[in-house]
Design a protein around this motif. Sequence first.
Motif, PDB file in Angstrom:
ATOM      1  N   ARG A  26      33.428  48.238  35.502  1.00 36.05           N
ATOM      2  CA  ARG A  26      34.765  48.778  35.892  1.00 36.05           C
ATOM      3  C   ARG A  26      35.432  47.267  36.468  1.00 36.05           C
ATOM      4  O   ARG A  26      34.770  46.797  37.326  1.00 36.05           O
ATOM      5  CB  ARG A  26      34.682  49.767  36.899  1.00 36.05           C
ATOM      6  CG  ARG A  26      36.140  50.244  37.529  1.00 36.05           C
ATOM      7  CD  ARG A  26      35.956  51.390  38.427  1.00 36.05           C
ATOM      8  NE  ARG A  26      35.776  50.760  39.856  1.00 36.05           N
ATOM      9  CZ  ARG A  26      34.432  50.970  40.702  1.00 36.05           C
ATOM     10  NH1 ARG A  26      33.619  51.974  40.133  1.00 36.05           N
ATOM     11  NH2 ARG A  26      34.135  50.427  41.672  1.00 36.05           N
ATOM     12  N   LEU A  27      36.587  46.962  36.169  1.00 34.00           N
ATOM     13  CA  LEU A  27      37.293  45.833  36.730  1.00 34.00           C
ATOM     14  C   LEU A  27      38.484  46.292  37.485  1.00 34.00           C
ATOM     15  O   LEU A  27      39.425  46.646  36.879  1.00 34.00           O
ATOM     16  CB  LEU A  27      37.731  44.799  35.513  1.00 34.00           C
ATOM     17  CG  LEU A  27      36.526  44.445  34.647  1.00 34.00           C
ATOM     18  CD1 LEU A  27      36.854  43.824  33.379  1.00 34.00           C
ATOM     19  CD2 LEU A  27      35.420  43.648  35.411  1.00 34.00           C
ATOM     20  N   ASP A  28      38.826  46.075  38.776  1.00 28.17           N
ATOM     21  CA  ASP A  28      39.830  46.574  39.525  1.00 28.17           C
ATOM     22  C   ASP A  28      41.111  45.368  39.366  1.00 28.17           C
ATOM     23  O   ASP A  28      40.723  44.303  40.037  1.00 28.17           O
ATOM     24  CB  ASP A  28      39.202  46.522  41.030  1.00 28.17           C
ATOM     25  CG  ASP A  28      40.497  47.344  41.824  1.00 28.17           C
ATOM     26  OD1 ASP A  28      41.607  47.376  41.279  1.00 28.17           O
ATOM     27  OD2 ASP A  28      40.241  47.629  42.948  1.00 28.17           O
ATOM     28  N   GLY A  29      42.046  45.592  38.587  1.00 31.36           N
ATOM     29  CA  GLY A  29      43.188  44.831  38.777  1.00 31.36           C
ATOM     30  C   GLY A  29      44.167  45.097  39.647  1.00 31.36           C
ATOM     31  O   GLY A  29      45.166  44.423  39.873  1.00 31.36           O
ATOM     32  N   GLY A  30      43.858  46.129  40.725  1.00 35.41           N
ATOM     33  CA  GLY A  30      44.862  46.525  41.629  1.00 35.41           C
ATOM     34  C   GLY A  30      44.880  45.513  42.788  1.00 35.41           C
ATOM     35  O   GLY A  30      45.769  45.325  43.488  1.00 35.41           O
TER      36      GLY A  30
END
Length: 170
Positions: free
Chosen positions: A145-149
């Motif tokens: 999971r990669l958080d771009g927020g």
Amino acid sequence: MNDSTAIRPVVLGIWCDLECPDCHRALDDVRALRARYGDRLEPRLRHFPLEKHKHAYAAAQAAEEAAEQGRGWPYVEAVLGRTAELAAKGEPVLLEVARELGLDAEEFDTALIDGRHLLAVDADQAEGKAIGVTGTPTYVIGDERLDGGKSQEGLRGRIEEIADRLLASA
């Protein structure tokens, strides 16, 4: 090559809020990934409307209607291109985009009123919460999971790294 020997595409889950300025900025990365990988990467929009964006929930439902009418991605891209306008003007923008893409805008209006896509949006949001999505955009590729927020810096490179590894092992 028949279907049984074809390499299955790598799935890129994109947890998205269609009114989110960060998702708007991420659109360039998604386009670049689609251009680089073509059919080997399957971007899947997952809805995660944030409470702070008052038209995001309606936009998610409208995107489901666009998918039902066969123009899901073009609709999503068009709405993401107009996040500021959506924030300012609300649901009329969703119907305007539908008309511009040659979709049945009356059916969009009906879908937003009758709530036929609520379950799909709610299911995406619930799944997102279950896997730890807290903001948008958030990407899930392979088991990562990669958080771009928080920051999109270097994310496209990280997605490419994972996609390349997954495709090499397929």
